[in-house]
Every structure is written in structure tokens, then in C-alpha cells.
Write an enzyme that holds these catalytic residues in place. Sequence first.
Site, PDB file in Angstrom:
ATOM      1  N   SER A  82       0.820  -1.221   0.000  1.00  0.00           N
ATOM      2  CA  SER A  82       0.000   0.000   0.000  1.00  0.00           C
ATOM      3  C   SER A  82       0.849   1.264   0.000  1.00  0.00           C
ATOM      4  O   SER A  82       1.898   1.323   0.654  1.00  0.00           O
ATOM      5  CB  SER A  82      -0.904  -0.001   1.238  1.00  0.00           C
ATOM      6  OG  SER A  82      -1.524   1.248   1.412  1.00  0.00           O
ATOM      7  N   TYR A 100      -2.269   5.533  -4.554  1.00  0.00           N
ATOM      8  CA  TYR A 100      -3.322   6.550  -4.487  1.00  0.00           C
ATOM      9  C   TYR A 100      -2.719   7.791  -5.117  1.00  0.00           C
ATOM     10  O   TYR A 100      -1.564   8.125  -4.822  1.00  0.00           O
ATOM     11  CB  TYR A 100      -3.686   6.858  -3.033  1.00  0.00           C
ATOM     12  CG  TYR A 100      -4.550   5.817  -2.354  1.00  0.00           C
ATOM     13  CD1 TYR A 100      -5.781   5.450  -2.885  1.00  0.00           C
ATOM     14  CD2 TYR A 100      -4.148   5.227  -1.162  1.00  0.00           C
ATOM     15  CE1 TYR A 100      -6.580   4.506  -2.253  1.00  0.00           C
ATOM     16  CE2 TYR A 100      -4.946   4.281  -0.519  1.00  0.00           C
ATOM     17  CZ  TYR A 100      -6.155   3.935  -1.075  1.00  0.00           C
ATOM     18  OH  TYR A 100      -6.946   2.998  -0.443  1.00  0.00           O
ATOM     19  N   THR A 152      -5.622   2.385  -7.424  1.00  0.00           N
ATOM     20  CA  THR A 152      -6.908   2.204  -6.755  1.00  0.00           C
ATOM     21  C   THR A 152      -7.846   3.339  -7.159  1.00  0.00           C
ATOM     22  O   THR A 152      -7.529   4.510  -6.956  1.00  0.00           O
ATOM     23  CB  THR A 152      -6.717   2.166  -5.226  1.00  0.00           C
ATOM     24  OG1 THR A 152      -5.845   1.087  -4.916  1.00  0.00           O
ATOM     25  CG2 THR A 152      -8.044   1.973  -4.507  1.00  0.00           C
ATOM     26  N   LYS A 179      -7.595  -1.120  -9.872  1.00  0.00           N
ATOM     27  CA  LYS A 179      -8.259  -1.812  -8.746  1.00  0.00           C
ATOM     28  C   LYS A 179      -9.483  -1.034  -8.286  1.00  0.00           C
ATOM     29  O   LYS A 179      -9.393   0.160  -8.008  1.00  0.00           O
ATOM     30  CB  LYS A 179      -7.288  -1.939  -7.571  1.00  0.00           C
ATOM     31  CG  LYS A 179      -7.914  -2.495  -6.297  1.00  0.00           C
ATOM     32  CD  LYS A 179      -6.867  -2.736  -5.225  1.00  0.00           C
ATOM     33  CE  LYS A 179      -7.448  -3.352  -3.973  1.00  0.00           C
ATOM     34  NZ  LYS A 179      -8.050  -2.372  -3.076  1.00  0.00           N
ATOM     35  N   HIS A 202     -13.312  -2.828  -2.335  1.00  0.00           N
ATOM     36  CA  HIS A 202     -12.445  -2.360  -1.247  1.00  0.00           C
ATOM     37  C   HIS A 202     -12.817  -3.058   0.068  1.00  0.00           C
ATOM     38  O   HIS A 202     -12.777  -2.472   1.147  1.00  0.00           O
ATOM     39  CB  HIS A 202     -12.594  -0.832  -1.110  1.00  0.00           C
ATOM     40  CG  HIS A 202     -11.323  -0.107  -0.768  1.00  0.00           C
ATOM     41  ND1 HIS A 202     -10.641   0.683  -1.675  1.00  0.00           N
ATOM     42  CD2 HIS A 202     -10.612  -0.027   0.381  1.00  0.00           C
ATOM     43  CE1 HIS A 202      -9.583   1.220  -1.081  1.00  0.00           C
ATOM     44  NE2 HIS A 202      -9.532   0.798   0.159  1.00  0.00           N
TER      45      HIS A 202
HETATM   46  C1  FMN Z   1      -7.236  -2.785   6.911  1.00  0.00           C
HETATM   47  C2  FMN Z   1      -7.378  -2.587   5.435  1.00  0.00           C
HETATM   48  C3  FMN Z   1      -6.617  -1.627   4.799  1.00  0.00           C
HETATM   49  C4  FMN Z   1      -6.736  -1.450   3.414  1.00  0.00           C
HETATM   50  N1  FMN Z   1      -5.924  -0.544   2.802  1.00  0.00           N
HETATM   51  C5  FMN Z   1      -5.980  -0.427   1.445  1.00  0.00           C
HETATM   52  C6  FMN Z   1      -5.084   0.449   0.763  1.00  0.00           C
HETATM   53  O1  FMN Z   1      -4.252   1.104   1.373  1.00  0.00           O
HETATM   54  N2  FMN Z   1      -5.188   0.512  -0.599  1.00  0.00           N
HETATM   55  C7  FMN Z   1      -6.101  -0.221  -1.304  1.00  0.00           C
HETATM   56  O2  FMN Z   1      -6.160  -0.125  -2.527  1.00  0.00           O
HETATM   57  N3  FMN Z   1      -6.950  -1.076  -0.671  1.00  0.00           N
HETATM   58  C8  FMN Z   1      -6.906  -1.187   0.665  1.00  0.00           C
HETATM   59  N4  FMN Z   1      -7.748  -2.081   1.298  1.00  0.00           N
HETATM   60  C9  FMN Z   1      -8.662  -2.939   0.503  1.00  0.00           C
HETATM   61  C10 FMN Z   1      -7.975  -4.272   0.155  1.00  0.00           C
HETATM   62  O3  FMN Z   1      -6.940  -4.071  -0.781  1.00  0.00           O
HETATM   63  C11 FMN Z   1      -8.948  -5.285  -0.472  1.00  0.00           C
HETATM   64  O4  FMN Z   1      -9.642  -4.681  -1.531  1.00  0.00           O
HETATM   65  C12 FMN Z   1      -9.967  -5.868   0.529  1.00  0.00           C
HETATM   66  O5  FMN Z   1      -9.439  -5.909   1.827  1.00  0.00           O
HETATM   67  C13 FMN Z   1     -10.353  -7.269   0.094  1.00  0.00           C
HETATM   68  O6  FMN Z   1     -11.354  -7.786   0.902  1.00  0.00           O
HETATM   69  P1  FMN Z   1     -11.101  -8.838   2.101  1.00  0.00           P
HETATM   70  O7  FMN Z   1     -10.454  -8.069   3.211  1.00  0.00           O
HETATM   71  O8  FMN Z   1     -12.499  -9.276   2.428  1.00  0.00           O
HETATM   72  O9  FMN Z   1     -10.244  -9.970   1.582  1.00  0.00           O
HETATM   73  C14 FMN Z   1      -7.652  -2.247   2.681  1.00  0.00           C
HETATM   74  C15 FMN Z   1      -8.409  -3.208   3.345  1.00  0.00           C
HETATM   75  C16 FMN Z   1      -8.285  -3.399   4.707  1.00  0.00           C
HETATM   76  C17 FMN Z   1      -9.093  -4.469   5.373  1.00  0.00           C
END
Ligand code: FMN
Length: 367
Positions: free
Chosen positions: A108, A131, A157, A233, A257
Amino acid sequence: MDRELINVYDYERSARARVDPSAWDYFMSGAWDEITLRANRTAFDRIRLWPRVLMDASASDRATTVLGTPIAAPILVAPMAYQMLAHPEGELAMARGAGAAGTALVVSTLATTSLEDVAAAAAGPLWFQLYIFKERQVSAALVRRAEVAGYRALVLTVDAPRIGRRERDEHNHFVLPPHLLMRNFVDVGLEHMDVSVAGSGLAAHATARFDDALTWEALEWLRGLTRLPVIVKGILAPEDAALAVEHGAAAVIVSNHGGRQLDGVPATIEALPAVVRAVAGRCDVYLDGGIRRGTDVVKALALGARAVLVGRPALWGLAVAGDEGVLQVLNLLRAELDMAMALCGRPTLASLDAELLQDPATVPAHA
Ligand SMILES: Cc1cc2nc3c(=O)[nH]c(=O)nc-3n(C[C@H](O)[C@H](O)[C@H](O)COP(=O)(O)O)c2cc1C
């Protein structure tokens, strides 16, 4: 004492006992009523598998490639911010664990370790999630640094022009503890989260920094900056999948997300088939959101995804046992995928097709 950890839910339970409650809420929450967060799971649970028998279940090679990079199984690790909230070694341990499992990790923008330090620790392929900031030169500098550090793709993203309203974070006034920094921004003085705000510090930070005026021009801009493949994404609409392809995306990730952005959107597994049709083989399609079992991976691949990404389960592994925990979670998902394929009578990844999900009673008999 912990009971034996045999599935991702055991890791979830064990992680919960180890993580600060406000960080736990940050990890687990979805936006508003968390309808989409729940839907990501229930939609998988509704899908039935129609196995075939006597198909030679002895194969167990689940290796594949993503954008030319070999991985041991079609299960990657999704980008997640602030991993040092889960474990003191944060992103470093995540990178070691993913590499040990033979898969790729998406790092990230909002990591608590610099992208260079993650690359130095990594044992496997890395992609960098981006981002785009209002100050474009800040994002452009990150792209150059990711290239130099050896990242193999950029993951743009696109579902977060503003950060979804996660009410648990609002109630908790979620902020990073002072010892944790957004390490990718130390050189430009943007490494601190503003801790003086009323609600979620993350939401305030995103409002101040993320460019909420982005259009498809941003993808062109990014492609003009780099020779790395750009993966988009956060796609749900088939129209957007087609636009991503037309603007040169190397792959799209069907994602909501993890239910953390717009509440009320479909589960990703529901959105997948139309995206696959719209892309029509012109680029890879990946999916994330709610993957908790090997059978979920089977369902996503049967509907046309080339690979899936897991989010929270990898964090649970990290919280429980650092790199070893990440490795264990990824290994158990791969083992479940292996078992599910054998029991489905699908010996290879390529043989996972929509017929596996087709109720024979609803299929018209051939003349
Ligand atoms: C704690 C957390 C932080 C996240 N941070 C980002 C991020 O910084 N950038 C991003 O594109 N997606 C972020 N996401 C989304 C994840 O990349 C992903 O789309 C999502 O967690 C997938 O679902 P799942 O947790 O049910 O497997 C985050 C998700 C979580 C749970």
C-alpha cells in the site's frame, strides 16, 4: 492457550485477542451499514458447486502466472495500509510471508514501512498500490521509487476518491499511534496523520491529500510515467472495465475495497461475470473481497477470474505470528483450493469453468 489454527477463522479469533480494539475495528469495518461487507461473504455462500467424479484427482500443481510472474497458487495478497498496527514487523513480515508462500504482495501507498525497506525484505514479487495525491509530483515520485526498488507492477486504486465512511473509525477517532508513520512520505513531510481531527484521522488525511477530481486521464498520465504494467483496482461496472482496457490497463481487479467504500454495491463475485464478459480476454481479471475458503477461489476462477487477492485473512495471519502466520494462512488457503479442485473433478486451474456452477436441472438438454 490458542486452540489449533486450522482455518482462516481460527486466525481471525486469535488475531482479535492480540490487536488493539481500535486497530481491530479499522481492519474489520466496512462503510455505513456494512451491507456490502456482509454481501461479499453471503454471495459466495449462495453459490453451489456441481462436481464431476472419476476425473483423476491426483494432480496438485496449482501454480500459475500473473502478468508473466510465476506464483505458486492464484492467491495474492491485497494492499492494506498501516500493517504495523497488526504486528511490530508490519509490512516487512507480510512481504516475507507472502514470498515464502510463493506469491505476490501488493504494498500500500499508506504503508508504515518505506517501499524500499519492504523491497529489501521481500522474498517474492511485489506490486505497488498507488493513491494519486492532489500534488501529483508526490505520486510521480513514488512511481519512480517503486521502479527503482524493483516493483513489477503498479496497482491504481480507483474506488476511493474519498474514503468511505467507516463509522467504527469515526466513533473511535481512529488515528495512527504516534510511533507509526506513513513512511513513504517522510521525504515530503507528509508522514504524520493529523491527530487533532474530530472523527477518523484516516478520513481527514485522505480528504486533504487524495485527488478527488481524478478521471480516466489519470490512467493515461500514469501510463505515460512508467513502463510498468498498470492494474486498475476497484472496478465493478462492466463499462468501467471496458474503459480500463481502452486506456491501457494490464489487468483489472474487481473489488469493492472489502466493503469499505460505497456501501450497497454488489458483492464482487456478483459483479465478476459481467466484467469478464466486457473485458473479453483483452486483459487479466482478478477479484478480491470475502475470500475465506479454497472453495471461494474455485468459484471466482470458475467465473473467469485469473487469480484472487486476500485482504483481512493475511492481516490475521500477520497479527498472530508475523511472517510465519502470513505463510500459514496462505498455505492453508492453497491447501483448501487444492482439495476443493480435487473434489470438484477439476484437475487443473484451466479446467475451472462455469459448468462447475451450473445446476444441470436448469440447463436445457442438448437435442
Ligand atoms: C485494513 C485494510 C486496509 C486497506 N488498505 C488499502 C489500501 O491502502 N489501498 C487499497 O487499494 N486497498 C486497501 N484495502 C482494501 C484491500 O486491498 C482489499 O480490496 C480488501 O481488503 C479485500 O477484501 P477482504 O479483506 O475481504 O479480503 C484495505 C483493506 C483493509 C481491510
